[in-house]
Motif scaffolding. Structure first.
Motif, PDB file in Angstrom:
ATOM      1  N   ASP A   1     -21.252  27.445 -16.435  1.00 13.59           N
ATOM      2  CA  ASP A   1     -22.492  28.233 -16.436  1.00 13.59           C
ATOM      3  C   ASP A   1     -23.624  27.378 -17.009  1.00 13.59           C
ATOM      4  N   ASP A   2     -24.114  26.435 -16.188  1.00  9.30           N
ATOM      5  CA  ASP A   2     -25.112  25.467 -16.653  1.00  9.30           C
ATOM      6  C   ASP A   2     -26.296  25.448 -15.688  1.00  9.30           C
ATOM      7  N   PRO A   3     -27.372  26.160 -15.994  1.00  6.58           N
ATOM      8  CA  PRO A   3     -28.524  26.198 -15.088  1.00  6.58           C
ATOM      9  C   PRO A   3     -29.249  24.866 -14.972  1.00  6.58           C
ATOM     10  N   ASP A   4     -28.981  23.918 -15.888  1.00  6.23           N
ATOM     11  CA  ASP A   4     -29.630  22.610 -15.845  1.00  6.23           C
ATOM     12  C   ASP A   4     -28.777  21.556 -15.146  1.00  6.23           C
ATOM     13  N   LEU A   5     -27.670  21.970 -14.554  1.00 11.06           N
ATOM     14  CA  LEU A   5     -26.777  21.049 -13.855  1.00 11.06           C
ATOM     15  C   LEU A   5     -27.529  20.303 -12.751  1.00 11.06           C
ATOM     16  N   ALA A   6     -27.400  18.967 -12.711  1.00 13.46           N
ATOM     17  CA  ALA A   6     -28.013  18.182 -11.638  1.00 13.46           C
ATOM     18  C   ALA A   6     -27.376  18.574 -10.303  1.00 13.46           C
ATOM     19  N   TRP A   7     -28.195  18.850  -9.300  1.00 15.38           N
ATOM     20  CA  TRP A   7     -27.703  19.512  -8.081  1.00 15.38           C
ATOM     21  C   TRP A   7     -28.473  19.007  -6.876  1.00 15.38           C
TER      22      TRP A   7
ATOM     23  N   CYS B   1     -22.849  37.366  -3.982  1.00  9.18           N
ATOM     24  CA  CYS B   1     -22.801  37.511  -5.430  1.00  9.18           C
ATOM     25  C   CYS B   1     -24.158  37.103  -6.006  1.00  9.18           C
ATOM     26  N   ASP B   2     -24.326  37.254  -7.319  1.00  9.36           N
ATOM     27  CA  ASP B   2     -25.605  36.868  -7.906  1.00  9.36           C
ATOM     28  C   ASP B   2     -25.685  35.341  -8.040  1.00  9.36           C
ATOM     29  N   VAL B   3     -26.886  34.851  -8.286  1.00 11.52           N
ATOM     30  CA  VAL B   3     -27.131  33.410  -8.298  1.00 11.52           C
ATOM     31  C   VAL B   3     -26.365  32.688  -9.415  1.00 11.52           C
ATOM     32  N   PRO B   4     -26.371  33.180 -10.663  1.00 19.04           N
ATOM     33  CA  PRO B   4     -25.598  32.476 -11.699  1.00 19.04           C
ATOM     34  C   PRO B   4     -24.109  32.379 -11.362  1.00 19.04           C
ATOM     35  N   ARG B   5     -23.563  33.436 -10.795  1.00 12.51           N
ATOM     36  CA  ARG B   5     -22.147  33.395 -10.431  1.00 12.51           C
ATOM     37  C   ARG B   5     -21.899  32.376  -9.322  1.00 12.51           C
ATOM     38  N   ALA B   6     -22.788  32.326  -8.348  1.00 12.07           N
ATOM     39  CA  ALA B   6     -22.656  31.343  -7.278  1.00 12.07           C
ATOM     40  C   ALA B   6     -22.697  29.924  -7.829  1.00 12.07           C
ATOM     41  N   ARG B   7     -23.615  29.671  -8.763  1.00 16.87           N
ATOM     42  CA  ARG B   7     -23.714  28.349  -9.362  1.00 16.87           C
ATOM     43  C   ARG B   7     -22.415  27.992 -10.096  1.00 16.87           C
ATOM     44  N   ARG B   8     -21.848  28.951 -10.827  1.00 16.07           N
ATOM     45  CA  ARG B   8     -20.589  28.702 -11.538  1.00 16.07           C
ATOM     46  C   ARG B   8     -19.457  28.394 -10.553  1.00 16.07           C
TER      47      ARG B   8
END
Length: 272
Positions: A59-65, A79-86
């Motif tokens: 759960d890292d919103p600053d992850l290089a992507w 699903c929601d955006v934070p869950r998708a990122r995880r």
């Protein structure tokens, strides 16, 4: 029922990501699989794809992507955006931890061609001494979300003691990389055509869980990696139902009659 459609007394469900890594070969596409060590709490002795549970560190919103943004993945997986990122972070992290394939790019956009140089960081990730986001930052890398494709969504039945809400991804083996078996969780790894893995299950030489069997049936339809990656997938959650059968129970899902026929054929072959 809860807001996610599950019974309130059902066992807790953990998010998980599984990645099917594929490559072209002379006789058709091959997928990388591993046999989990017997006696493990979940899927011991089963032939599986690399993957595992989502960690808090994912759960890292600053992850290089780079590649499709988390919002795009949220739409694909409903699903929601934070869950998708995880989920996407866990897919890349688990693939690296379990078989050494690193789905990442250098910050200049060039792909990672040799992942072995990061082996010590891989050990730190496995031991939770390092987060995937910090690893990418320290090495000047970014998660290459464009190397992944959303493929399926399965939920472990409520009767199981360990339950996972698993998203399946597809990824081509990055050029210059090769998976390995440097993990204590497996005792055998291999590249194989999906049709051959299905034959192994049918003849009793291996064991497959229903989601793995289902993905192999889909992958067996493609003649090369490009067509598998280009296929548009309709993704809806599959939670097998529990069906009474001859004094016991079995799971039911689309195609389950054929799965259980193959399962019984395999058991008969193993016992003969």
């Amino acid at each position: 029922m809860t807001t996610d459609g599950h019974a309130p007394d059902a066992r807790p469900i953990k998010d998980a990501s599984t990645v099917m890594v594929i490559r072209d070969a002379d006789r058709g596409p091959e997928v990388f699989v591993a046999r989990r060590v017997r006696g493990m709490a979940f899927a011991g002795g089963m032939t599986v794809f690399p993957g595992g549970g989502v960690d808090a560190s994912d759960d890292d919103p600053d992850l290089a992507w780079t590649g499709p943004a988390p919002e795009w993945w949220a739409g694909k997986f409903a699903c929601d955006v934070p869950r998708a990122r995880r989920l996407v972070c866990a897919a890349a992290r688990e693939t690296f931890e379990e078989c050494g394939v690193l789905l990442a790019d250098h910050l200049d956009g060039s792909p990672v061609a040799a992942a072995g140089r990061y082996h010590s960081s891989r050990e730190d990730l496995e031991r939770h001494r390092l987060t995937f986001g910090r690893f990418l930052s320290e090495e000047g890398l970014s998660l290459a979300a464009g190397r992944l494709r959303p493929y399926d969504h399965w939920i472990t039945p409520s009767v199981e003691p360990r339950r996972y809400d698993t998203r399946f991804f597809l990824a081509a083996l990055p050029e210059g990389q090769e998976p390995d078996d440097l993990t204590t969780e497996v005792d055998l790894t291999m590249w194989a055509r999906p049709v051959d893995l299905l034959d192994d299950f049918r003849s009793g030489r291996s064991m497959l869980l229903p989601p793995t069997w289902t993905q192999l049936r889909v992958l067996a339809q493609f003649s090369d990696v490009g067509s598998a990656l280009a296929a548009e997938r309709e993704i809806s959650p599959v939670e097998p139902e529990i069906i009474e059968h001859r004094g016991g129970v079995r799971v039911g899902f689309d195609g389950s009659d054929e799965y259980w026929s193959d399962y019984q054929a395999g058991h008969a072959s193993a016992e003969s």
